[in-house]
Structure formats: C-alpha cells, structure tokens
Design an enzyme around this catalytic site. Structure first.
Site, PDB file in Angstrom:
ATOM      1  N   LYS A  79      31.581  30.937  34.537  1.00 60.58           N
ATOM      2  CA  LYS A  79      32.673  31.890  34.432  1.00 60.58           C
ATOM      3  C   LYS A  79      34.003  30.663  34.763  1.00 60.58           C
ATOM      4  O   LYS A  79      33.950  29.883  35.613  1.00 60.58           O
ATOM      5  CB  LYS A  79      32.966  32.960  35.219  1.00 60.58           C
ATOM      6  CG  LYS A  79      34.219  33.805  35.020  1.00 60.58           C
ATOM      7  CD  LYS A  79      33.984  35.187  35.991  1.00 60.58           C
ATOM      8  CE  LYS A  79      35.273  35.778  35.878  1.00 60.58           C
ATOM      9  NZ  LYS A  79      35.264  37.147  36.736  1.00 60.58           N
ATOM     10  N   SER A 154      35.702  41.647  34.529  1.00 59.46           N
ATOM     11  CA  SER A 154      36.462  40.412  33.926  1.00 59.46           C
ATOM     12  C   SER A 154      35.572  39.405  33.634  1.00 59.46           C
ATOM     13  O   SER A 154      36.001  38.257  32.462  1.00 59.46           O
ATOM     14  CB  SER A 154      37.478  39.952  35.089  1.00 59.46           C
ATOM     15  OG  SER A 154      36.729  39.444  36.107  1.00 59.46           O
ATOM     16  N   SER A 178      33.291  43.193  38.016  1.00 62.68           N
ATOM     17  CA  SER A 178      33.283  42.236  37.118  1.00 62.68           C
ATOM     18  C   SER A 178      32.103  41.612  36.846  1.00 62.68           C
ATOM     19  O   SER A 178      32.090  40.874  35.765  1.00 62.68           O
ATOM     20  CB  SER A 178      34.568  41.384  37.482  1.00 62.68           C
ATOM     21  OG  SER A 178      35.641  41.686  37.220  1.00 62.68           O
TER      22      SER A 178
HETATM   23  N1  GLN Z   1      38.358  45.308  37.232  1.00 63.35           N
HETATM   24  C1  GLN Z   1      38.571  45.323  38.178  1.00 63.35           C
HETATM   25  C2  GLN Z   1      40.078  44.594  38.376  1.00 63.35           C
HETATM   26  O1  GLN Z   1      40.786  44.579  37.362  1.00 63.35           O
HETATM   27  C3  GLN Z   1      37.368  44.295  38.986  1.00 63.35           C
HETATM   28  C4  GLN Z   1      37.684  42.781  38.654  1.00 63.35           C
HETATM   29  C5  GLN Z   1      36.841  42.009  39.121  1.00 63.35           C
HETATM   30  O2  GLN Z   1      35.767  42.380  39.954  1.00 63.35           O
HETATM   31  N2  GLN Z   1      37.320  40.623  39.197  1.00 63.35           N
HETATM   32  O3  GLN Z   1      40.407  44.385  39.746  1.00 63.35           O
END
Ligand code: GLN
Length: 490
Positions: A79, A154, A178
C-alpha cells in the site's frame, strides 16, 4: 492455470521441485498486470522492470543455495503509505506527490530480507481515510468482480491486486477496517493483527493508536506465511511487542472440534443485507457440523464504537497531519504571501476534502473547552469497549461476525454522504478500538455474484486460533483462491 493465478504455497511447491523459475513466476504476474491493470487500476506505481531484474538475481542465488524461505522470489505489492526508499510514497495524496522517503518501512525491510519481489505501490484512500478508495487524489480502483463497484477501502488497491492476480500477496493498513472490509468486498483473505504485533515504523501515520499493518492473500495458508514474515519486535516502534516469534503454519490444520464460537446479536442488526445474514448463518452451520460449539454472547457498549472511533481517529489524524506544512517536503503552494499564508494555501490545496473534514473534526474535538466532552469521553468509551470484548472472550474462543453490512457498493454511490460511508465500518472499527486481531475470509456470494466476507475476532494475540478457525472453514467449503469474473474477459 497460469502461474499468476496460484497461491504462494502452490508456487512454493513448484519452486521447491524446480519446476518453475522465479523469473517465470514474476513474468507471469507482469503479463497479468499488462493485461488487466487498465481495467482494475490497483497500482499507483509499478516497478515491473526492477521486479524482473530482481527475479533473475534470485534465480541465480537459488541455483547455489539449498534452502529457500517461503516468500523468497514471490512478487508482492505494498500500500502506498509504507515508506520505500527510492520509490515514491504518496499516500494517494497531492500533499506527498513527490515524496521519496529517505528510509524504508520496517515491513519493507523484512520482506527485502525474505527475498520478496516488490511489484509496486497500490492505490488507497488519501492518507487511509475512507472505505472505498474513491478518496485517492490520483485514480479510482475498480472491483474485479464488477468493474462498476468499489473495491472497498482504504486499502482497495492492495485488495484488488490480490483478487485480480496482479500480485501474490500485498500489505495493507487497518485503522478501522481498511484491510478487512476491502478483503470482504474483493473475495480475498485480509488480516488485521493484534496492535503491536507488526511494526508501524515507516507506515505513514493516520491514527497511531489504531493503525496496524497486515496481509491480503488468496487463502488462509498464505496469510499465515506472510504473517510469519512481517511480525516481530522492532526497537524503532515503541509500541512493538517484544515476543517470541511464532510459526503460524504449524497449528493451521488442527480443526475446530470443541472450540467455542461466539455469535452476538449486535453484529446482526439493522442494515445487514439479507444475503450477508444468510451466508453467515450457513457458515455457523458449517462450524457446528465440524464440531464447534456455537454460543450466544452479548455486548453492552458496541453501539458507541463507531462514534468513538471517528472521534479518536480524527483527533489523532489532526495531530499526525500537522507535519504537512509545505516547508520540509511534499507539496508547497506556488504563490503565497508570508509564512502563515504558505501554510494555509499549501494545506488547502494539498489535502483532499475527506482529509480536511477529519482534520477539522479532530482539531475541534481536541480544542480546550471541548476536549473533555468529546475526546476524553471517546477514550472512556474505548475502555468500556475493551472491557466488553474481554467479557465476551471469557465465554468463547472466537467471535464470528459479518465483515461489513453489505457487499461492495457502486462507484459514486456513497461519495456525497460521508455518514453513510462511515457506517460501512460499523463491524470493523470496534476491533481497532480494542486492539484485538481480526481476519476476513470469503464465505459466499450475493445474488449479484459479489463476494461476502465473514469476520473472525479473538482476544489479544489469538492470531493462531483465528487462522486455524478460518482455515477449517475455507478448507471445508473450498472457498479459497476465488477467481473474479474479470478472469473470463481476459
Ligand atoms: N474507513 C475507515 C476510515 O475512514 C477506516 C480507515 C482505515 O482503516 N484506514 O477511517
């Protein structure tokens, strides 16, 4: 079956028997990238030439060497929020469009030591804030099961690369889901390890008390192999746990007979897609048939997890992102009138909408006069949720839940409504709040043929148990290394 479509352990067998070379394996993935990356757009940055060169070097080395390690010569991706010296690390933000890190993330160094072959960096929501990868400043990543749907987020790029066979495995980061949520949307395995098990050194921080790196793989056995390689104490991360290393492949196939699997009503509430519910009920029956005991457990404070998560994560993000000021590195506004204006313009232009929303929310929650009412309250709720999980795990070995309330949604469907987007994390965020491990594995398909994810949760450092319970299901149902329909179009 093309080499690129195989799992790591299948490739390992072929490499052991010298039936294929690392160069052939790498070439197969590089060809696959050339064939489908224009549809899926999983990558922000490709290193395929370097990867092929590295493959040649490893082939030579393997000719002389007797024993290879399980990830040696296996192509993978990271990532784009993990620092890679000499390779851009943008966090999918304009703010870091030119950021070439002067050091490597710990996990990258670990995989270099293992002889892994980096294929590139994957797309993500800007600074890991989002649930669909639509917040990337650079591109939209498409779900290989239906190119009009989001891959989740994400870490959407990392999930898609594995689902579309454009990497054998990838790493993602999970602050509130994420890794698990995109794994569930894309029909692959995704694991968020216990907080502190994998070093965060060189992971660009979103919310430091919640962030954790973990693997995306095609099946559970591969997940164990990758986890083996990335765990371990790192003195450069003060929250890194100093424990003896485990080999997670050892206990993988022991079965679930006599184990207690908890099911909690709180995870089967309103908003759960009927096919997801049905698929989870079928999974429960499968576990019963394999000799596990299903027990009802209940939570007291879970309803508050999502609100507490968005308070805590935004507060920490507002502090972590204060460093992007246009002075030392990254984006700088071209025209400005003095220092304060430079800060203002750089940050206004460099950050996307969602990131700004979180910074504002976090700054507000931390400001004097509001701190006690918001941040402190959220931290108190955090303790209650941790206690809640402890009490639940007094009554069961693992907890079985859906990973997300629905399967993948359409691109653009939730972008105008942040609250609706936040709700997709309802089953994953409590896990980060408690610091416990969780894994998402495929457990079926909905009526449109989109993958459904099942989440297994356990107490701190129960990775061994989780992988065992996950493997048993996967093996029983044959739901591993699923092929997205994109396959038929290529
Ligand atoms: N979707 C969650 C957020 O927007 C989790 C994001 C993540 O785990 N990096 O914070």
């Amino acid at each position: 079956m093309e080499l690129s479509q195989k799992t790591i352990h299948e490739i390992n067998d072929l490499l052991e028997k010298k039936e294929v070379t690392v160069t052939e394996v790498t070439q197969s993935v590089v060809d696959r990238i050339a064939a489908v990356e224009n549809k899926t757009a999983a990558y922000l940055n490709l290193q395929t030439e370097e990867a092929l060169r590295a493959a040649g070097v490893i082939d030579e080395k393997l000719g002389e060497q007797k024993k290879r390690t399980p990830l040696e010569g296996i192509p993978y991706a990271l990532k784009d929020n993990m620092c890679t010296q000499g390779i851009l690390t943008t966090c999918a933000s304009k703010m870091l469009y030119n950021f070439n890190p002067p050091y490597n993330a710990h996990v990258y160094d670990r995989l270099i030591e293992e002889g892994g072959i980096l294929l590139g960096k994957t797309n993500m929501d800007e600074f890991a804030m989002g649930s669909s990868t639509e917040n990337s400043a650079y591109k939209i990543t498409h779900n290989p099961w239906d190119l009009n749907k989001v891959p989740g987020g994400s870490s959407g790029g990392s999930a898609v690369a594995v689902a579309a066979d454009t990497a054998f495995y990838t790493l993602g980061s999970d602050t509130g889901g994420s890794i698990r949520q995109p794994a569930s949307f894309c029909g692959v395995v995704g694991m968020k390890p216990t907080y502190g098990l994998v070093s965060r050194y060189g992971l660009v921080a979103f919310a430091s008390s919640l962030d954790q790196i973990g693997p995306f793989t095609k099946d559970v056995e591969d997940c164990a192999l990758v986890l083996n390689a990335i765990i371990g104490h790192d003195p450069k991360d003060s929250t890194s746990l100093n424990l003896e290393k485990k080999d997670y492949t050892q206990t993988l196939k022991q079965g679930v007979k006599g184990m207690k699997i908890g099911v909690a009503q709180a995870f089967f509430g309103e908003g759960l897609q009927p096919e997801v519910r049905k698929s989870l009920e079928d999974a429960i029956a499968v576990y019963k048939a394999m000799g596990a005991e299903i027990v009802d457990v209940s939570f007291q404070y879970l309803d508050y997890a999502l609100s507490a998560y968005y308070m805590i994560s935004s507060a920490e993000a507002s502090s972590n992102l204060a460093r992007y000021d246009g002075i030392r590195y990254g984006y700088r506004a071209e025209e400005y009138d003095g220092l304060v204006d430079l800060y203002k313009k750089t940050r206004s232009q460099g950050f996307g909408e969602e990131v700004k929303r979180r910074i504002m929310l976090g700054t507000y929650a931390l400001s004097s006069g509001y701190y006690d009412a918001y941040y402190k309250k959220a931290m108190q709720v955090r303790t209650l949720i941790k206690d809640d999980f402890n009490q639940v795990f007094d009554g069961c070995d693992v907890l079985l839940t859906p990973t997300a309330p629905t399967t993948a949604f359409g691109i653009g469907e939730k972008t105008s409504n942040p609250l609706e987007m936040y709700l997709t994390d309802i089953y994953t965020v409590p896990v980060n709040i408690a610091g416990i491990p969780g894994i998402s594995i495929p457990c079926g398909l909905d009526n449109n043929g989109m993958p459904i994810g099942m989440q297994l949760l356990g107490p701190i450092l129960s990775e061994e148990t989780l992988l065992k319970v996950a493997w048993a299901f996967e093996n029983e149902k044959g739901l591993k290394n699923l092929k997205a329909p994109l396959e038929t179009e290529v």
